[in-house]
Design an enzyme around this catalytic site. Structure first.
Site, PDB file in Angstrom:
ATOM      1  CB  CYS A  33      -7.904   6.286  10.414  1.00 46.54           C
ATOM      2  SG  CYS A  33      -6.119   6.235  10.542  1.00 46.54           S
ATOM      3  CE  LYS A  39      -1.869   1.508   4.128  1.00 45.51           C
ATOM      4  NZ  LYS A  39      -1.520   2.908   4.415  1.00 45.51           N
ATOM      5  CG  ASN A  40       2.086   2.785   3.534  1.00 42.15           C
ATOM      6  OD1 ASN A  40       0.967   3.168   3.181  1.00 42.15           O
ATOM      7  ND2 ASN A  40       2.389   2.515   4.798  1.00 42.15           N
ATOM      8  NE  ARG A  72      -7.220   3.767   5.505  1.00 43.37           N
ATOM      9  CZ  ARG A  72      -6.338   4.040   6.478  1.00 43.37           C
ATOM     10  NH1 ARG A  72      -6.691   3.949   7.730  1.00 43.37           N
ATOM     11  NH2 ARG A  72      -5.113   4.408   6.198  1.00 43.37           N
ATOM     12  CG  ASP A 130       2.476   1.029   9.698  1.00 43.10           C
ATOM     13  OD1 ASP A 130       1.956   1.880  10.435  1.00 43.10           O
ATOM     14  OD2 ASP A 130       2.925   1.287   8.568  1.00 43.10           O
TER      15      ASP A 130
HETATM   16  N1  EPU Z   1       4.687  14.611  11.643  1.00 42.77           N
HETATM   17  C1  EPU Z   1       4.736  15.935  11.985  1.00 42.77           C
HETATM   18  N2  EPU Z   1       4.607  16.868  10.979  1.00 42.77           N
HETATM   19  C2  EPU Z   1       4.430  16.518   9.673  1.00 42.77           C
HETATM   20  C3  EPU Z   1       4.395  15.146   9.334  1.00 42.77           C
HETATM   21  C4  EPU Z   1       4.531  14.212  10.346  1.00 42.77           C
HETATM   22  O1  EPU Z   1       4.882  16.287  13.142  1.00 42.77           O
HETATM   23  O2  EPU Z   1       4.337  17.423   8.826  1.00 42.77           O
HETATM   24  C5  EPU Z   1       4.867  13.608  12.710  1.00 42.77           C
HETATM   25  C6  EPU Z   1       3.733  12.603  12.825  1.00 42.77           C
HETATM   26  O3  EPU Z   1       2.655  13.124  13.593  1.00 42.77           O
HETATM   27  C7  EPU Z   1       4.403  11.426  13.488  1.00 42.77           C
HETATM   28  C8  EPU Z   1       5.830  11.483  12.931  1.00 42.77           C
HETATM   29  O4  EPU Z   1       5.989  12.790  12.376  1.00 42.77           O
HETATM   30  O5  EPU Z   1       4.456  11.605  14.873  1.00 42.77           O
HETATM   31  C9  EPU Z   1       6.197  10.483  11.883  1.00 42.77           C
HETATM   32  O6  EPU Z   1       5.145  10.367  10.950  1.00 42.77           O
HETATM   33  P1  EPU Z   1       5.408  10.136   9.400  1.00 42.77           P
HETATM   34  O7  EPU Z   1       5.322  11.463   8.733  1.00 42.77           O
HETATM   35  O8  EPU Z   1       6.625   9.334   9.194  1.00 42.77           O
HETATM   36  O9  EPU Z   1       4.154   9.271   9.019  1.00 42.77           O
HETATM   37  P2  EPU Z   1       3.483   9.257   7.613  1.00 42.77           P
HETATM   38  O10 EPU Z   1       4.474   9.544   6.583  1.00 42.77           O
HETATM   39  O11 EPU Z   1       2.255  10.105   7.676  1.00 42.77           O
HETATM   40  C10 EPU Z   1       3.815   6.756   6.928  1.00 42.77           C
HETATM   41  C11 EPU Z   1       2.897   5.613   6.605  1.00 42.77           C
HETATM   42  C12 EPU Z   1       2.235   5.129   7.876  1.00 42.77           C
HETATM   43  C13 EPU Z   1       3.336   4.703   8.854  1.00 42.77           C
HETATM   44  C14 EPU Z   1       4.287   5.883   9.102  1.00 42.77           C
HETATM   45  C15 EPU Z   1       5.467   5.534   9.977  1.00 42.77           C
HETATM   46  C16 EPU Z   1       2.153   6.100   4.368  1.00 42.77           C
HETATM   47  C17 EPU Z   1       1.026   6.485   3.473  1.00 42.77           C
HETATM   48  N3  EPU Z   1       1.880   6.067   5.658  1.00 42.77           N
HETATM   49  O12 EPU Z   1       2.988   7.767   7.502  1.00 42.77           O
HETATM   50  O13 EPU Z   1       1.435   4.027   7.534  1.00 42.77           O
HETATM   51  O14 EPU Z   1       2.749   4.313  10.063  1.00 42.77           O
HETATM   52  O15 EPU Z   1       4.805   6.347   7.853  1.00 42.77           O
HETATM   53  O16 EPU Z   1       6.188   4.498   9.427  1.00 42.77           O
HETATM   54  O17 EPU Z   1       3.245   5.801   3.905  1.00 42.77           O
HETATM   55  C18 EPU Z   1      -0.333   2.491   7.792  1.00 42.77           C
HETATM   56  O18 EPU Z   1       0.021   1.980   6.706  1.00 42.77           O
HETATM   57  O19 EPU Z   1      -1.179   1.956   8.549  1.00 42.77           O
HETATM   58  C19 EPU Z   1       0.248   3.767   8.186  1.00 42.77           C
HETATM   59  C20 EPU Z   1      -0.296   4.541   9.114  1.00 42.77           C
END
Ligand code: EPU
Length: 411
Positions: free
Chosen positions: A107, A11-12, A389, A296
């Site tokens: 979510c 997915k990611n 999802r 995850d």
């Molecule tokens: N964060 C900020 N500011 C931002 C962006 C993120 O403070 O502008 C914080 C977040 O709140 C969190 C931390 O940074 O505390 C790290 O989050 P990250 O940005 O790495 O998460 P993401 O990129 O939104 C992706 C995956 C997630 C996975 C996380 C961590 C995708 C679409 N989503 O999320 O996947 O948990 O990295 O590995 O790639 C899932 O598949 O169930 C899922 C949630």
């Protein structure tokens, strides 16, 4: 349960390639595509922008023709359904020099900040105008310029989005404290095959030299490492011998060594993992950015610890709110004490009993399915959109292994 289960495309990874294809005017062909709710939402966003989409679900293939993109304003209803829609903002801004975007949805763990994205765009020379509904980005003189970005916190989609944005920006971009997930390496490899100049993806410093345009290309979606880890834990928690195929075990990072320390008996090949009956022992875990233990996989691991001998602490460092589902495991008979929103103590082993549960997010949702498998009696799970999802036809794939599971209401 017994038998083989094949891992689907990640997915990611798929979500990011669907965003990257907007950078080019040429077609992109994606194979091993997972047809799950999140990728369907992203396809709807692309179609709304004017991208022509050709779907061949039987052969797990999607072709997208971005030559006909007719607007740079994202549809509010669609964006609200997918928090990761933020990843498409960078490619649109970079190719067209402007973007209008409503604030993304998500979510329960999904109401997340977007400050690192907006800070990044400003470093590329974009101007931002905010209002209550969303924000408008405009590149000075229609073109972004290379930026030096040091992420204050490791961010996966932030790293991917800034990397894609830099591909068409003028000059050099350096991303420091970048995330290192395998999906980022795959994305960079695709972009490089299309003519982008990127160095260092998969390390904490990525350098991108901007180019005027990139071509289309072909992309094979790598097997989902989170689905792989989930199925491994399913085999362990149910005490079954299951062969998980079409996976890349080395993409699991710290997960396999930690499972082995928890007593898991596994046969690990190049592209498969077999779970064996194991005597599980308590083993504390702290989630960490890749290659650490993936957030995850924290929820199925927490369930696993309810069946292990002893006390373990689960420390969720990435997302607040990702441990609240443990309340629902407690209604089933688990003994999990929350110390604070980031830490729980699990005492095992405990017998679980079937209950009516509600899936709060994708990973907690699949964990509830696994809990239902080992619980005495019937478990009913509501809000399964969250599970759909990320896991395609999950009930059919688990039925094939011998699980007693059915979808009560069709979508
Ligand atoms: N964060 C900020 N500011 C931002 C962006 C993120 O403070 O502008 C914080 C977040 O709140 C969190 C931390 O940074 O505390 C790290 O989050 P990250 O940005 O790495 O998460 P993401 O990129 O939104 C992706 C995956 C997630 C996975 C996380 C961590 C995708 C679409 N989503 O999320 O996947 O948990 O990295 O590995 O790639 C899932 O598949 O169930 C899922 C949630």
């Amino acid at each position: 349960m017994k038998g083989e289960i094949e891992v689907n495309g990640a997915k990611n990874s798929a979500l990011k390639i669907l965003s990257a294809l907007v950078l080019s005017k040429e077609k992109c062909r994606i194979t091993n595509f997972p047809f799950i709710e999140d990728t369907r939402r992203m396809l709807e966003i692309l179609e709304d922008l004017g991208v022509r989409i050709f779907i061949d679900e039987k052969n797990k293939t999607v072709e997208a023709d971005p030559s006909s993109i007719s607007k740079t304003e994202l549809n509010e209803t669609l964006v609200k359904k997918l928090r990761s829609s933020m990843v498409i903002s960078g490619p649109i801004l970079s190719r067209f020099g402007k973007l209008r975007m409503p604030y993304p949805g998500g979510c329960v763990i999904g109401k997340r900040p977007i400050d690192m994205f907006l800070d990044g765009y400003q470093k590329f020379g974009a101007e931002i105008a905010w209002d209550e509904q969303g924000f408008t980005l405009t590149a000075k003189e229609g073109k972004l310029t290379g930026a030096h970005i040091f992420f204050p916190k490791v961010t996966v989609t932030g790293t991917e989005t800034m990397m894609m944005t830099a591909v068409l920006a003028e000059g050099k971009t350096v991303l420091e404290n970048a995330a290192m997930e395998p999906e980022i390496v795959e994305l960079a490899n695709y972009l490089m095959r299309c003519g982008a100049k990127i160095k260092g993806a998969g390390t904490s410093t990525i350098e991108i030299e901007g180019v005027d345009e990139i071509s289309g290309g072909e992309f094979y979606v790598i097997p989902d490492r989170i689905e792989t880890g989930t199925f491994v834990m399913m085999g362990l928690v149910t005490g079954s011998e299951i062969k998980i195929t079409n996976c890349i075990p080395k993409h699991l990072g710290a997960v396999l060594p930690i499972l082995e320390k928890s007593g898991a008996k596994l046969e690990v090949g190049e592209d498969y993992i077999i779970t064996k009956e194991s005597k599980l022992v308590a083993n504390s875990v702290t989630t960490h950015e890749y290659p650490g233990f993936a957030t995850d996989l924290q929820s199925p691991y927490t369930l696993l610890m309810t069946q292990a001998e002893g006390l373990s602490i689960i420390h969720e460092t990435i997302f607040e709110g990702r441990l609240f589902f443990t309340d629902q495991l407690n209604t089933m008979g688990a003994n999990i004490i929350m110390c604070d929103p980031h830490r729980v103590v699990v005492s095992g082993p405990t017998k679980l009993y079937g209950k009516r549960l509600t899936s709060p997010d994708l990973r907690a949702g699949i964990t509830m399915i696994l809990a239902g498998m080992i619980a005495e009696g019937k478990t009913v799970i509501d809000n399964i959109y969250q599970i759909d999802r990320g896991y395609e036809h999950i009930e059919k794939r688990l039925q094939a292994l011998g699980a007693d599971i059915k979808r009560v209401k069709e979508k």
